[in-house]
Motif scaffolding. Sequence first.
Motif, mmCIF file in Angstrom:
data_model
loop_
_atom_site.group_PDB
_atom_site.id
_atom_site.type_symbol
_atom_site.label_atom_id
_atom_site.label_comp_id
_atom_site.label_asym_id
_atom_site.label_seq_id
_atom_site.Cartn_x
_atom_site.Cartn_y
_atom_site.Cartn_z
ATOM 1 N N ARG A 3 3.460 -0.551 -13.050
ATOM 2 C CA ARG A 3 3.869 -1.119 -11.564
ATOM 3 C C ARG A 3 2.552 -0.971 -11.015
ATOM 4 N NH1 ARG A 3 9.858 0.878 -10.512
ATOM 5 N NH2 ARG A 3 11.068 -0.729 -11.881
ATOM 6 N N LEU A 4 1.855 0.224 -11.151
ATOM 7 C CA LEU A 4 0.755 0.526 -10.015
ATOM 8 C C LEU A 4 -0.193 -0.260 -10.431
ATOM 9 C CD1 LEU A 4 0.165 2.832 -8.269
ATOM 10 C CD2 LEU A 4 -0.425 4.338 -10.003
ATOM 11 N N GLY A 5 -0.378 -0.450 -11.752
ATOM 12 C CA GLY A 5 -1.587 -1.629 -12.092
ATOM 13 C C GLY A 5 -1.395 -2.694 -11.816
ATOM 14 N N ILE A 6 -0.118 -3.328 -11.751
ATOM 15 C CA ILE A 6 0.279 -4.887 -11.240
ATOM 16 C C ILE A 6 0.049 -4.763 -9.904
ATOM 17 C CG2 ILE A 6 1.934 -6.282 -10.949
ATOM 18 C CD1 ILE A 6 3.215 -5.359 -13.814
ATOM 19 N N LEU A 7 0.296 -3.961 -8.949
ATOM 20 C CA LEU A 7 0.120 -4.017 -7.731
ATOM 21 C C LEU A 7 -1.375 -3.875 -7.289
ATOM 22 C CD1 LEU A 7 2.875 -1.540 -6.147
ATOM 23 C CD2 LEU A 7 2.545 -3.848 -5.576
ATOM 24 N N MET A 8 -2.075 -2.991 -8.018
ATOM 25 C CA MET A 8 -3.341 -3.142 -7.559
ATOM 26 C C MET A 8 -4.173 -4.439 -7.872
ATOM 27 S SD MET A 8 -4.770 0.752 -8.692
ATOM 28 C CE MET A 8 -4.462 2.136 -7.595
ATOM 29 N N THR A 9 -3.806 -5.023 -8.828
ATOM 30 C CA THR A 9 -4.296 -6.303 -9.394
ATOM 31 C C THR A 9 -3.968 -7.432 -8.314
ATOM 32 O OG1 THR A 9 -4.081 -5.646 -11.611
ATOM 33 C CG2 THR A 9 -4.738 -7.892 -11.380
ATOM 34 N N ILE A 10 -2.632 -7.348 -7.790
ATOM 35 C CA ILE A 10 -2.293 -8.303 -6.805
ATOM 36 C C ILE A 10 -3.127 -7.950 -5.699
ATOM 37 C CG2 ILE A 10 -0.230 -8.985 -5.436
ATOM 38 C CD1 ILE A 10 1.416 -8.403 -7.901
ATOM 39 N N LEU A 49 0.687 -1.221 -0.037
ATOM 40 C CA LEU A 49 0.017 0.042 -0.090
ATOM 41 C C LEU A 49 0.824 1.389 -0.104
ATOM 42 C CD1 LEU A 49 -3.068 -0.003 0.103
ATOM 43 C CD2 LEU A 49 -3.061 0.292 2.361
ATOM 44 N N ILE A 50 1.896 1.321 0.852
ATOM 45 C CA ILE A 50 2.815 2.540 0.871
ATOM 46 C C ILE A 50 3.573 2.448 -0.470
ATOM 47 C CG2 ILE A 50 5.119 3.182 1.849
ATOM 48 C CD1 ILE A 50 4.220 1.733 4.524
ATOM 49 N N TRP A 51 3.825 1.379 -1.002
ATOM 50 C CA TRP A 51 4.444 1.305 -2.599
ATOM 51 C C TRP A 51 3.462 2.040 -3.581
ATOM 52 C CZ3 TRP A 51 6.720 -3.585 -5.341
ATOM 53 C CH2 TRP A 51 7.477 -3.023 -6.361
ATOM 54 N N VAL A 52 2.205 1.818 -3.414
ATOM 55 C CA VAL A 52 1.239 2.360 -4.406
ATOM 56 C C VAL A 52 1.099 3.807 -4.134
ATOM 57 C CG1 VAL A 52 -1.464 2.193 -4.521
ATOM 58 C CG2 VAL A 52 -0.126 0.143 -4.554
ATOM 59 N N ILE A 53 1.055 4.320 -2.768
ATOM 60 C CA ILE A 53 0.849 5.645 -2.572
ATOM 61 C C ILE A 53 2.176 6.371 -3.228
ATOM 62 C CG2 ILE A 53 0.803 7.376 -0.715
ATOM 63 C CD1 ILE A 53 -0.817 5.273 0.866
ATOM 64 N N ARG A 54 3.276 5.731 -3.058
ATOM 65 C CA ARG A 54 4.490 6.600 -3.572
ATOM 66 C C ARG A 54 4.313 6.527 -5.100
ATOM 67 N NH1 ARG A 54 9.786 4.186 -2.880
ATOM 68 N NH2 ARG A 54 10.341 6.066 -3.776
ATOM 69 N N LEU A 55 3.981 5.509 -5.580
ATOM 70 C CA LEU A 55 3.809 5.497 -7.301
ATOM 71 C C LEU A 55 2.865 6.641 -7.753
ATOM 72 C CD1 LEU A 55 3.994 1.769 -7.933
ATOM 73 C CD2 LEU A 55 5.668 3.289 -8.808
ATOM 74 N N ILE A 56 1.721 6.896 -6.706
ATOM 75 C CA ILE A 56 0.471 7.642 -7.284
ATOM 76 C C ILE A 56 1.077 9.149 -7.165
ATOM 77 C CG2 ILE A 56 -1.720 8.702 -6.475
ATOM 78 C CD1 ILE A 56 -2.454 5.752 -5.720
ATOM 79 N N ILE A 57 1.953 9.239 -6.221
ATOM 80 C CA ILE A 57 2.469 10.795 -5.961
ATOM 81 C C ILE A 57 3.493 10.886 -6.925
ATOM 82 C CG2 ILE A 57 4.048 11.965 -4.310
ATOM 83 C CD1 ILE A 57 2.773 10.635 -1.974
ATOM 84 N N ARG A 58 4.256 9.862 -7.456
ATOM 85 C CA ARG A 58 5.361 10.167 -8.449
ATOM 86 C C ARG A 58 4.639 10.194 -9.709
ATOM 87 N NH1 ARG A 58 10.202 6.354 -8.301
ATOM 88 N NH2 ARG A 58 9.065 5.002 -9.643
ATOM 89 N N GLY A 80 -6.747 -1.658 -11.463
ATOM 90 C CA GLY A 80 -5.400 -2.131 -11.726
ATOM 91 C C GLY A 80 -5.024 -2.595 -13.344
ATOM 92 N N THR A 81 -6.067 -3.497 -13.767
ATOM 93 C CA THR A 81 -6.114 -3.829 -15.098
ATOM 94 C C THR A 81 -6.217 -2.550 -15.797
ATOM 95 O OG1 THR A 81 -8.357 -4.407 -15.174
ATOM 96 C CG2 THR A 81 -6.813 -6.123 -14.759
ATOM 97 N N GLY A 82 -7.249 -1.533 -15.795
ATOM 98 C CA GLY A 82 -7.202 -0.113 -16.409
ATOM 99 C C GLY A 82 -5.904 0.242 -16.356
ATOM 100 N N LEU A 83 -5.167 0.615 -15.431
ATOM 101 C CA LEU A 83 -3.864 1.038 -15.364
ATOM 102 C C LEU A 83 -2.515 0.405 -16.364
ATOM 103 C CD1 LEU A 83 -3.848 2.483 -11.759
ATOM 104 C CD2 LEU A 83 -3.621 3.935 -13.714
ATOM 105 N N MET A 84 -2.810 -1.055 -16.097
ATOM 106 C CA MET A 84 -1.850 -1.555 -17.140
ATOM 107 C C MET A 84 -2.024 -1.246 -18.355
ATOM 108 S SD MET A 84 -2.278 -5.224 -14.764
ATOM 109 C CE MET A 84 -1.361 -6.391 -15.735
ATOM 110 N N LEU A 85 -3.370 -1.150 -18.876
ATOM 111 C CA LEU A 85 -3.577 -0.945 -20.230
ATOM 112 C C LEU A 85 -3.160 0.427 -20.667
ATOM 113 C CD1 LEU A 85 -5.224 -1.902 -22.738
ATOM 114 C CD2 LEU A 85 -7.254 -1.157 -21.894
#
Lengths: 71, 251
Positions: free
Chosen positions: B180-187, B150-159, B227-232
């Motif tokens: 990466r954001l998409g893959i994390l959310m899907t996981i 979750l912390i990783w996701v937040i960092r990615l969103i900020i970036r 997640g899948t939307g962001l990957m696309l």
Amino acid sequence: MGIIVNLDVMMAKRKISSQALAEQIGITQANLSLLKTGKVRAVRFSTLDAICKALDCQPGDILEYKDESVG
Amino acid sequence: MSKKLKIYSGLFLFSILFVVVFAVFTPTDKPHYSRRYIHDNADSMPTVERDANPLVTTKSDTTYQVVADSLGKIDTVGVSITKNSHPMWFDVNLRKRSHTNSPIIYATNSTTSGLMYIGKARLLFRTTRNVFVKMSVLTIVIAIVYLVGLIWVIRLIIRVIRNIRKGNIFVSQMTVDLERLGILMTIFFVVRFIWQIYGYFMTCGIQFEDYQVVFGPINGRAWLIAGTGLMLLSQIFSMGKDLKEDVDLTV
């Protein structure tokens, strides 16, 4: 890519510097450098026209094709 | 069309179908236990009434306290539940039906109030302390991993937002971050879904007379779609990056 740019050869023959040529063509020195090293993706006809005018040459004098699959 | 674009667009379509199909075939408001008891007197036998849409629900938790063979009974308000002593306890939360005056069965896991009698509950899994400890440790480990993710996701969103504000949209960094954001959310979704199925089977391990366990709505559907939307989207941005490079490298 199989297109080779021989701009530096032509520039040496005409004894013109990069800065002078860039100014005559109307592009930046950075872009001219990219063109010389063959890192560009495309050249506009207008740019090619300006280069040939400035160097008094033909497009074939600047551009050469070599098939990369051969040899 | 690149291979990644094909795979991600397929995944996105699949996720939409998955959510739609489950929304159609899984009841949204149904509780885990689909029938209810109506009981007028603590001493009398419970009357089982079949209810198509019962509002009594249970909450299954991963750190369980397991109820023994039968729950105690409460006669008056304020008296706590009498539980049989057992190495492991399971708290079953039944919520009060709010729109009816009928006597209902309800209880909470601590000092509670209400009239309650539930028949025999059979335990279908082992109830030793070891099992409880293992389950607790597993829960904590998963929670820690989830928190790090979750912390990783937040960092990615900020970036990503920072890059957008700077105007660096069609760049490699953006493509990588979005992917990466998409893959994390899907996981995240996959983990939650597996945990939900695990919770369902754990709930099935507690059986009440005349009750059946119903698998509820899928948790975290938004994570899957996002997640899948962001990957696309990352692949679309990659195409944009290539087009921008073509334009930038045209003299």
